[in-house]
Design a protein around this motif. Structure first.
Motif, PDB file in Angstrom:
ATOM      1  N   SER A  68     -12.680   1.684   3.650  1.00  0.00           N
ATOM      2  CA  SER A  68     -13.087   2.931   2.997  1.00  0.00           C
ATOM      3  C   SER A  68     -12.033   3.979   3.343  1.00  0.00           C
ATOM      4  O   SER A  68     -11.470   3.970   4.438  1.00  0.00           O
ATOM      5  CB  SER A  68     -14.482   3.375   3.449  1.00  0.00           C
ATOM      6  OG  SER A  68     -14.501   3.625   4.827  1.00  0.00           O
ATOM      7  N   LEU A  69     -11.728   4.848   2.393  1.00  0.00           N
ATOM      8  CA  LEU A  69     -10.734   5.885   2.642  1.00  0.00           C
ATOM      9  C   LEU A  69     -11.147   7.173   1.956  1.00  0.00           C
ATOM     10  O   LEU A  69     -11.908   7.170   0.978  1.00  0.00           O
ATOM     11  CB  LEU A  69      -9.347   5.445   2.183  1.00  0.00           C
ATOM     12  CG  LEU A  69      -9.096   5.339   0.694  1.00  0.00           C
ATOM     13  CD1 LEU A  69      -7.874   6.151   0.326  1.00  0.00           C
ATOM     14  CD2 LEU A  69      -8.879   3.892   0.311  1.00  0.00           C
ATOM     15  N   SER A  70     -10.637   8.261   2.504  1.00  0.00           N
ATOM     16  CA  SER A  70     -10.877   9.564   1.894  1.00  0.00           C
ATOM     17  C   SER A  70      -9.671  10.452   2.153  1.00  0.00           C
ATOM     18  O   SER A  70      -8.962  10.279   3.144  1.00  0.00           O
ATOM     19  CB  SER A  70     -12.152  10.212   2.456  1.00  0.00           C
ATOM     20  OG  SER A  70     -11.991  10.499   3.817  1.00  0.00           O
ATOM     21  N   PHE A  71      -9.442  11.356   1.228  1.00  0.00           N
ATOM     22  CA  PHE A  71      -8.417  12.377   1.448  1.00  0.00           C
ATOM     23  C   PHE A  71      -8.840  13.643   0.719  1.00  0.00           C
ATOM     24  O   PHE A  71      -9.613  13.618  -0.235  1.00  0.00           O
ATOM     25  CB  PHE A  71      -7.023  11.912   1.013  1.00  0.00           C
ATOM     26  CG  PHE A  71      -6.817  11.764  -0.463  1.00  0.00           C
ATOM     27  CD1 PHE A  71      -6.428  12.844  -1.242  1.00  0.00           C
ATOM     28  CD2 PHE A  71      -6.997  10.533  -1.073  1.00  0.00           C
ATOM     29  CE1 PHE A  71      -6.231  12.696  -2.613  1.00  0.00           C
ATOM     30  CE2 PHE A  71      -6.807  10.383  -2.440  1.00  0.00           C
ATOM     31  CZ  PHE A  71      -6.422  11.463  -3.208  1.00  0.00           C
ATOM     32  N   PHE A 134      -2.459   1.612   0.386  1.00  0.00           N
ATOM     33  CA  PHE A 134      -3.776   1.103   0.031  1.00  0.00           C
ATOM     34  C   PHE A 134      -3.671   0.494  -1.367  1.00  0.00           C
ATOM     35  O   PHE A 134      -3.259   1.170  -2.315  1.00  0.00           O
ATOM     36  CB  PHE A 134      -4.816   2.225   0.016  1.00  0.00           C
ATOM     37  CG  PHE A 134      -5.028   2.870   1.361  1.00  0.00           C
ATOM     38  CD1 PHE A 134      -5.944   2.345   2.257  1.00  0.00           C
ATOM     39  CD2 PHE A 134      -4.312   3.999   1.717  1.00  0.00           C
ATOM     40  CE1 PHE A 134      -6.154   2.936   3.488  1.00  0.00           C
ATOM     41  CE2 PHE A 134      -4.510   4.598   2.947  1.00  0.00           C
ATOM     42  CZ  PHE A 134      -5.434   4.070   3.835  1.00  0.00           C
ATOM     43  N   LEU A 135      -4.048  -0.775  -1.505  1.00  0.00           N
ATOM     44  CA  LEU A 135      -3.970  -1.486  -2.781  1.00  0.00           C
ATOM     45  C   LEU A 135      -5.337  -1.526  -3.445  1.00  0.00           C
ATOM     46  O   LEU A 135      -6.364  -1.548  -2.770  1.00  0.00           O
ATOM     47  CB  LEU A 135      -3.464  -2.909  -2.553  1.00  0.00           C
ATOM     48  CG  LEU A 135      -2.129  -3.037  -1.823  1.00  0.00           C
ATOM     49  CD1 LEU A 135      -1.850  -4.492  -1.480  1.00  0.00           C
ATOM     50  CD2 LEU A 135      -1.013  -2.443  -2.651  1.00  0.00           C
ATOM     51  N   ASN A 136      -5.351  -1.575  -4.751  1.00  0.00           N
ATOM     52  CA  ASN A 136      -6.588  -1.700  -5.526  1.00  0.00           C
ATOM     53  C   ASN A 136      -7.676  -0.742  -5.038  1.00  0.00           C
ATOM     54  O   ASN A 136      -8.760  -1.144  -4.631  1.00  0.00           O
ATOM     55  CB  ASN A 136      -7.084  -3.142  -5.524  1.00  0.00           C
ATOM     56  CG  ASN A 136      -6.121  -4.063  -6.246  1.00  0.00           C
ATOM     57  OD1 ASN A 136      -5.479  -3.668  -7.211  1.00  0.00           O
ATOM     58  ND2 ASN A 136      -6.003  -5.283  -5.781  1.00  0.00           N
ATOM     59  N   VAL A 137      -7.343   0.548  -5.073  1.00  0.00           N
ATOM     60  CA  VAL A 137      -8.252   1.602  -4.620  1.00  0.00           C
ATOM     61  C   VAL A 137      -9.134   2.030  -5.785  1.00  0.00           C
ATOM     62  O   VAL A 137      -8.641   2.358  -6.866  1.00  0.00           O
ATOM     63  CB  VAL A 137      -7.465   2.821  -4.097  1.00  0.00           C
ATOM     64  CG1 VAL A 137      -8.401   3.964  -3.737  1.00  0.00           C
ATOM     65  CG2 VAL A 137      -6.609   2.420  -2.906  1.00  0.00           C
ATOM     66  N   TYR A 138     -10.442   2.023  -5.545  1.00  0.00           N
ATOM     67  CA  TYR A 138     -11.365   2.516  -6.563  1.00  0.00           C
ATOM     68  C   TYR A 138     -12.108   3.734  -6.028  1.00  0.00           C
ATOM     69  O   TYR A 138     -12.338   3.877  -4.835  1.00  0.00           O
ATOM     70  CB  TYR A 138     -12.328   1.435  -7.044  1.00  0.00           C
ATOM     71  CG  TYR A 138     -13.208   0.801  -6.000  1.00  0.00           C
ATOM     72  CD1 TYR A 138     -14.488   1.292  -5.747  1.00  0.00           C
ATOM     73  CD2 TYR A 138     -12.770  -0.312  -5.295  1.00  0.00           C
ATOM     74  CE1 TYR A 138     -15.305   0.693  -4.804  1.00  0.00           C
ATOM     75  CE2 TYR A 138     -13.582  -0.917  -4.360  1.00  0.00           C
ATOM     76  CZ  TYR A 138     -14.846  -0.413  -4.109  1.00  0.00           C
ATOM     77  OH  TYR A 138     -15.650  -1.006  -3.176  1.00  0.00           O
ATOM     78  N   ARG A 139     -12.456   4.597  -6.955  1.00  0.00           N
ATOM     79  CA  ARG A 139     -13.096   5.869  -6.624  1.00  0.00           C
ATOM     80  C   ARG A 139     -14.596   5.684  -6.523  1.00  0.00           C
ATOM     81  O   ARG A 139     -15.220   5.084  -7.388  1.00  0.00           O
ATOM     82  CB  ARG A 139     -12.754   6.897  -7.714  1.00  0.00           C
ATOM     83  CG  ARG A 139     -13.458   8.205  -7.603  1.00  0.00           C
ATOM     84  CD  ARG A 139     -12.988   9.182  -8.677  1.00  0.00           C
ATOM     85  NE  ARG A 139     -12.843   8.608  -9.995  1.00  0.00           N
ATOM     86  CZ  ARG A 139     -13.753   8.706 -10.962  1.00  0.00           C
ATOM     87  NH1 ARG A 139     -14.861   9.352 -10.766  1.00  0.00           N
ATOM     88  NH2 ARG A 139     -13.536   8.155 -12.137  1.00  0.00           N
ATOM     89  N   GLU A 140     -15.175   6.233  -5.441  1.00  0.00           N
ATOM     90  CA  GLU A 140     -16.621   6.303  -5.320  1.00  0.00           C
ATOM     91  C   GLU A 140     -17.111   7.712  -5.633  1.00  0.00           C
ATOM     92  O   GLU A 140     -18.061   7.882  -6.366  1.00  0.00           O
ATOM     93  CB  GLU A 140     -17.066   5.855  -3.922  1.00  0.00           C
ATOM     94  CG  GLU A 140     -16.833   4.366  -3.705  1.00  0.00           C
ATOM     95  CD  GLU A 140     -17.363   3.856  -2.387  1.00  0.00           C
ATOM     96  OE1 GLU A 140     -17.161   4.521  -1.343  1.00  0.00           O
ATOM     97  OE2 GLU A 140     -17.994   2.787  -2.404  1.00  0.00           O
TER      98      GLU A 140
END
Length: 172
Positions: A68-71, A134-140
């Motif tokens: 999980s990531l956020s910016f 980060f590869l294949n990042v999708y937005r939540e």
């Protein structure tokens, strides 16, 4: 050049976002004067207890978990193509796959739309840079806030990988 002891943060960096257009992906560079980045790597563990007892039980590795990531970053212009079609793409257009932007997912057709996010943090002393991919990042979630001092855009999503790729590049 070796790594310096100076503290690095996103003020020393940039975010490169790439789509899946071939042979040359569309890209957007976001200079991060102020912002933040965080990610969480998860490790699933299955606890096997012996009749309810941990003392006699054991552990097994569980399923892989995506990162999980956020910016958060400041923004000055939400939609650049709303003014002129020849204007460069804006962060919002890229992250939301706006139809007029013609952004192509990095995942195959029929799957969730994804992008590649590459954060580069430069050494302020001129040493090597850290590159977090980060590869294949999708937005939540995507949260846009307007404020007296600055407008911000906050992204929360997941990368379909167990950990980001982290490398160190040499000074330029």
């Amino acid at each position: 050049m070796p790594t310096s002891a100076l503290v690095r943060n996103l003020r020393d960096g940039e975010l490169l976002i790439r789509d899946g257009t071939t042979p040359t992906p569309k890209s957007l560079i976001v200079l991060l004067d102020e912002g933040d980045l965080s990610w969480t790597e998860r490790s699933r563990t299955i606890e096997i207890k012996d009749r309810g007892s941990i003392a006699q039980g054991h552990l097994r590795k569980g399923d892989d978990e995506s990162v999980s990531l956020s910016f958060t970053a400041k923004w000055t212009q939400l939609l650049s193509q709303a003014i002129e079609p020849t204007d460069p793409l804006a962060l919002y257009e890229f992250l939301t796959f706006q139809p007029a932007a013609n952004i192509t997912s990095t995942s195959p057709a029929g799957q969730q739309q994804t992008l590649e996010l590459i954060f580069t943090i430069h050494d302020p002393a001129g040493g090597s840079s850290e590159v977090v991919t980060f590869l294949n990042v999708y937005r939540e979630t995507l949260t846009l806030s307007e404020g007296a001092e600055a407008n911000t855009i906050a992204f929360d999503g997941r990368a379909f990988q167990t950990a980001p790729q982290i490398t160190r590049s040499t000074a330029e």
